[in-house]
Write a protein that holds these residues in place. Sequence first.
Motif, PDB file in Angstrom:
ATOM      1  N   GLN A 106       0.654 -44.618   3.822  1.00 57.56           N
ATOM      2  CA  GLN A 106      -0.267 -43.485   3.936  1.00 57.56           C
ATOM      3  C   GLN A 106      -1.594 -43.797   3.258  1.00 57.56           C
ATOM      4  N   SER A 124      -8.125 -42.621  11.220  1.00 62.23           N
ATOM      5  CA  SER A 124      -8.478 -44.043  11.191  1.00 62.23           C
ATOM      6  C   SER A 124      -9.964 -44.198  11.483  1.00 62.23           C
ATOM      7  N   LEU A 131      -4.383 -47.206  16.597  1.00 59.54           N
ATOM      8  CA  LEU A 131      -4.059 -47.077  15.189  1.00 59.54           C
ATOM      9  C   LEU A 131      -3.258 -48.285  14.716  1.00 59.54           C
ATOM     10  N   GLY A 189      -3.537 -37.801   9.501  1.00 59.35           N
ATOM     11  CA  GLY A 189      -4.309 -38.899   8.951  1.00 59.35           C
ATOM     12  C   GLY A 189      -5.480 -39.201   9.876  1.00 59.35           C
ATOM     13  N   SER A 245      -7.434 -49.486   3.746  1.00 64.69           N
ATOM     14  CA  SER A 245      -7.264 -50.674   4.569  1.00 64.69           C
ATOM     15  C   SER A 245      -7.633 -51.929   3.795  1.00 64.69           C
ATOM     16  N   ARG A 267      -4.731 -50.718  11.847  1.00 69.24           N
ATOM     17  CA  ARG A 267      -4.044 -50.800  10.565  1.00 69.24           C
ATOM     18  C   ARG A 267      -3.442 -52.170  10.311  1.00 69.24           C
ATOM     19  N   GLN A 269      -4.515 -45.439   5.239  1.00 73.32           N
ATOM     20  CA  GLN A 269      -5.392 -44.667   6.102  1.00 73.32           C
ATOM     21  C   GLN A 269      -6.521 -43.994   5.339  1.00 73.32           C
ATOM     22  N   SER A 270      -6.514 -44.137   4.019  1.00 69.64           N
ATOM     23  CA  SER A 270      -7.539 -43.466   3.220  1.00 69.64           C
ATOM     24  C   SER A 270      -8.892 -44.133   3.423  1.00 69.64           C
ATOM     25  N   SER A 309      -6.463 -36.671  -0.257  1.00 71.04           N
ATOM     26  CA  SER A 309      -6.543 -37.340   1.043  1.00 71.04           C
ATOM     27  C   SER A 309      -7.394 -36.530   2.011  1.00 71.04           C
TER      28      SER A 309
END
Length: 551
Positions: free
Chosen positions: A264, A361, A160, A359, A284, A164, A267-268, A381
């Motif tokens: 946060q 990824s 992650l 969340g 991202s 990210r 991560q969408s 989300s």
Amino acid sequence: MSKPTILTVDDDPQVSAAITRDLTDAYGNEYRIVRATSGAEALELLTRLALRDDPVALIAADQRMPQMTGIQMLEQARGLAPDAKMLLLTAYADTDVAIKAINDIGLDYYLLKPWDPPQERLYPVVDDLLDDWRRQHPEQTSDVRVVGHRWSDRGHEIKLFLARNHVPYRWYDVERDPEAVRLRDLAGAETADLPLVLIPNGNTLRSPSTLELAAALGLHTRAQQPLYDVCIVGGGPAGLAAAVYAASEGLSTVVVEREAPGGQAGQSAAIENYLGFPKGLSGSDLAQRAIAQASRFGAEMVLARDVVGFEARGPVRAVLFDGAGEVEARALIVATGVSYQRLAAAGITELSGRGVYYGVSASEALQCEGDEVYIVGAANSAGQAALHLSMFAKRVVLVVRAATLADTMSQYLVARITAAPNIDVRYRSEVVGAAGDGHLEGLSLADRQTGAVQEVAASWLFVFIGASPRTAWLGADVVRDDKGFIVTGQDLAAVAAPRWPLARAPFALETSVPGVFAAGDVRLDSMKRVASAVGEGAMAVHQVHRYLATI
């Protein structure tokens, strides 16, 4: 590993030659450019590529082909190359059809012909599409290798962190991949050493902390200056927007982020209602664009540092790092956002990072292919995650406590979830237990009306519930409500009027400590939307200017 493919599809010889030539000139070194002169030929090519497991990065098709239109071909191509970016070449008269295709087949972009000069009209579009594809397929472009166990919580954290922070990597599972076993044995690693992170021209890292990993990758983990005009804690939309405006307006600026830029929202899988992006964009993608923009103006990023304390030192505001180190600035913007609340159910804590995740990824989405996936949550989300995971999973089950999604989720998401053939919604339900030997293997789902509990087999649970701000590090001087949200501006008068030390009233985003501002989701009564967070980040910088003019 073979080059990823870019496929051009056009029955007009002149147009076909032109688009193939232009793409070859710009991308031929990194991609294999393949040309098809009809939709049928393109589908045959894609079938062969799929059988060889050759990656397809982009399909550029002309809409006006006689036997099969570009949209018809791209719709069928989705099943053969589900992750490929899709670009439609079209005439002005076909604009309405192209816009409709964004929703109908997931078209990524439509480009009006002619595209001359390509440096201005073609390449910027393709650059964005290929950048997005590369971020979603780090295994195709990577030198960093991670060797570990599929259900390792530490492995999950490292993957992650890499994803990210936009660090391409290749994942090797010791239970599935002989190469993973070979690399583990070459390193002389024991089970406790996993995951291994193998960095080119660097040492082999054995179950490293995120700070150790960041340092080994050359990411900035230390501030470069003794004093800044403004320090921004938190690299989500509010923090990144503040960095862009502060740096562009000449303030020496540093952003401190404990995990990765994007917060946060980063991560969408898809932010579809953000102004100016009709196809939507991933969190991202938004974060990477903002980082590049802030860096261009000179903002400094300090990553993988956990802020654990705050001190007011006369005119200086200091933030203290876990372990050692600090940053001093004349003003501070707190933009730490919120985290998903932990799910209170038996067995969940023990299985966190081992099938239970907060969340989602891209790496987890890819690993869910062919599996059944459960999601807890009913806000946007959760809806975005359900749609994204449904592209890979056999079945997605959305577990919702309420009797409807309409009260908590945007209508466009509700409509798409309802229409998705492999997404089920279990209303008036909640997860009350989780079980598994080393990783998640089953869930207990309770009916909130009858109390009946059903046991279901499950390997994946993604949680999207509530909002929990992390603000205890600010100490007692910065006023917060009973849930930890920061009180600002005129709201201070109701709870902290005796503690405000200045004759002037606090600015709208200013906290109970002059020179300390809050922006985005961490602030009491904020709107909890990406666009409003960006607006508050910009607004905070305006108020920082006003504050600095008074000291």
